[in-house]
Design a protein around this motif. Structure first.
Motif: not given
Length: 433
Positions: A232-236, A355-356, A361-368, A391-402
């Motif tokens: 959830l944190a990665a998505i947000v 938030i780990p 960092v991974a979610a921030g980098v992905m979004g920008l 382990l970050i890969l499947p999380i980002l695959c979901l977080a990138i959708l929105p």
């Protein structure tokens, strides 16, 4: 990258084997060119930011020194764009990551402008100009040595070799070109068409690794367990970082138009350098340069920064990226975007320590990166690369959708029509096209 989609028929096995030789050569030479430019920029950077202030007894992190160096850098790049034959090629704000080859005569001036910007602390990366340089050189070289090799294929191999060298792995090139070759007309399997670009990418990646050991990875605590809250944190955070990036994308044409209203390349980069100097003095040395080294420093020493300081760093670096890209400096936008994303993630971790740091960092980098580069594969790849954790890969695959829904209809960070100046008819826009 849609403007450069080649029309190539699927090669036979024999052709793949024979063409592997020029593919390896292209990859190695592309990496050597990148290494040479970065090494030269590093020498100039050491002289300007370390040796000269030490000899003068000056603190190089002082605001006035940062302002002075970036102002002088702006003047130097402006003089290059204005007076040096080739005029440093097209304005980087008008070019995509992979673009048609320039005339070889443009390459020296583009290389000079790139070195000056990298060494002077301008908030742009080397990716756009070095890919343009390598494509131009390789098309000219292979066109003489291996006339039977299609030029469109040479373009793809040169770009792949350079991307592999830039990111230290051929996987990045595979992800970039998957979208391109998917649209190629003609039969054959996708991997038949990816084969030679991957050969070049692997050769470029290994060459650069042996020479300079590049990496995006940041030392961080181990992350071993995925939780629903982390997802959830990665998505947000991905949505927030994408929104911040899109603000920059929307403002970018206004910044570009404001600087180009000056109508002279020297005035544009001189003013741009002065503004960058002021921003650098405000944000400190951590906000200078392309941002790869500074990203690691920021995350590993995150305890030294308050939330307010991290917010300032994000805003300063975003403004510096817009000014550097809008004022006519030659450079790419992905590297500074990665820094901004990492800074947003670090800020999120400071505000919500639960938030780990890897997730943040991974979610921030992905979004920008997604907002600036408009490439989902690259955004996911770099987000995983900075954490060095699969382990970050499947999380980002979901977080990138929105996040993708946000950028799919948003404008690109690209000026569609180059701006020409009356003093130098093709200096700031289409030189060498």
């Amino acid at each position: 990258m849609t403007a450069t989609q080649p029309e190539l028929a699927a090669p036979s096995v024999r052709q793949l084997v024979l063409l592997s030789i020029p593919a390896v050569v292209v990859g190695v030479v592309s990496a050597l060119a990148l290494w040479a430019i970065e090494a030269l920029a590093g020498l100039v950077e050491d002289g300007v930011w370390t040796n000269l202030p030490k000899a003068l007894g000056i603190d190089p992190s002082s605001g006035w020194w940062i302002f002075a160096v970036l102002t002088v850098t702006g003047a130097a790049v402006g003089l290059t764009v204005w007076l040096v034959p080739g005029h440093a090629g097209p304005d980087s704000a008008t070019t995509e990551l992979v673009a048609p080859p320039l005339r070889p005569a443009v390459v020296p001036s583009l290389a000079l402008a790139t070195v000056l910007g990298l060494a002077g602390g301008v908030s742009l990366g080397p990716e756009n100009p070095i890919i343009a340089i390598n494509i131009s050189l390789m098309v000219a070289l292979v066109g003489r040595l291996w006339k039977a090799v299609p030029l469109q294929l040479v373009l793809m191999m040169a770009a792949s070799g350079t991307i592999g060298a830039l990111f230290g792995t051929p996987v990045a090139a595979a992800l970039v070109f998957t979208g391109m070759v998917a649209a190629i007309k003609g039969g054959g399997a996708l991997w038949d068409k990816l084969f030679l670009p991957l050969v070049a990418a692997a050769a470029g990646s290994l060459t650069m690794t042996l020479l300079a050991h590049p990496h995006f990875g940041i030392p961080m605590p181990a992350y071993t367990t995925v939780t629903g809250w982390d997802v959830l944190a990665a998505i947000v955070l991905g949505v927030i970082a994408t929104a911040v990036g899109l603000v920059g994308v929307i403002v970018f044409p206004l910044v570009h138009r404001a600087f180009h209203a000056l109508r002279h390349p020297l005035l544009m980069t001189l003013l741009g350098g002065a503004v960058l100097g002021g921003l650098g003095a405000l944000g400190g040395p951590i906000t200078l340069f392309k941002g790869l080294t500074q990203m690691g420093q920021l995350v590993t020493s995150r305890a030294d920064y308050s939330a307010g300081q991290l917010t300032l760093i994000v805003l300063v670096k975003l403004a510096a990226l817009l000014v550097a890209a809008g004022a006519g400096f030659r450079g790419g936008r992905i590297f500074p975007a990665v820094f901004i994303g990492a800074a947003i993630g670090t800020l999120a971790n400071a505000l919500v320590p639960g938030i780990p740091i890897q997730i943040a960092v991974a979610a921030g980098v992905m979004g920008l990166t997604l907002a600036v580069a408009r490439d989902g594969w690259i955004a996911i790849f770099i987000g995983v690369a900075v954490t060095q954790n699969l382990l970050i890969l499947p999380i980002l695959c979901l977080a990138i959708l929105p996040a993708w829904l946000m950028v799919s209809k948003a404008p690109e960070m690209l000026i569609k029509q180059p701006v020409l100046t009356p003093t130098s008819p093709r200096a700031a826009g289409g030189a060498g096209r």
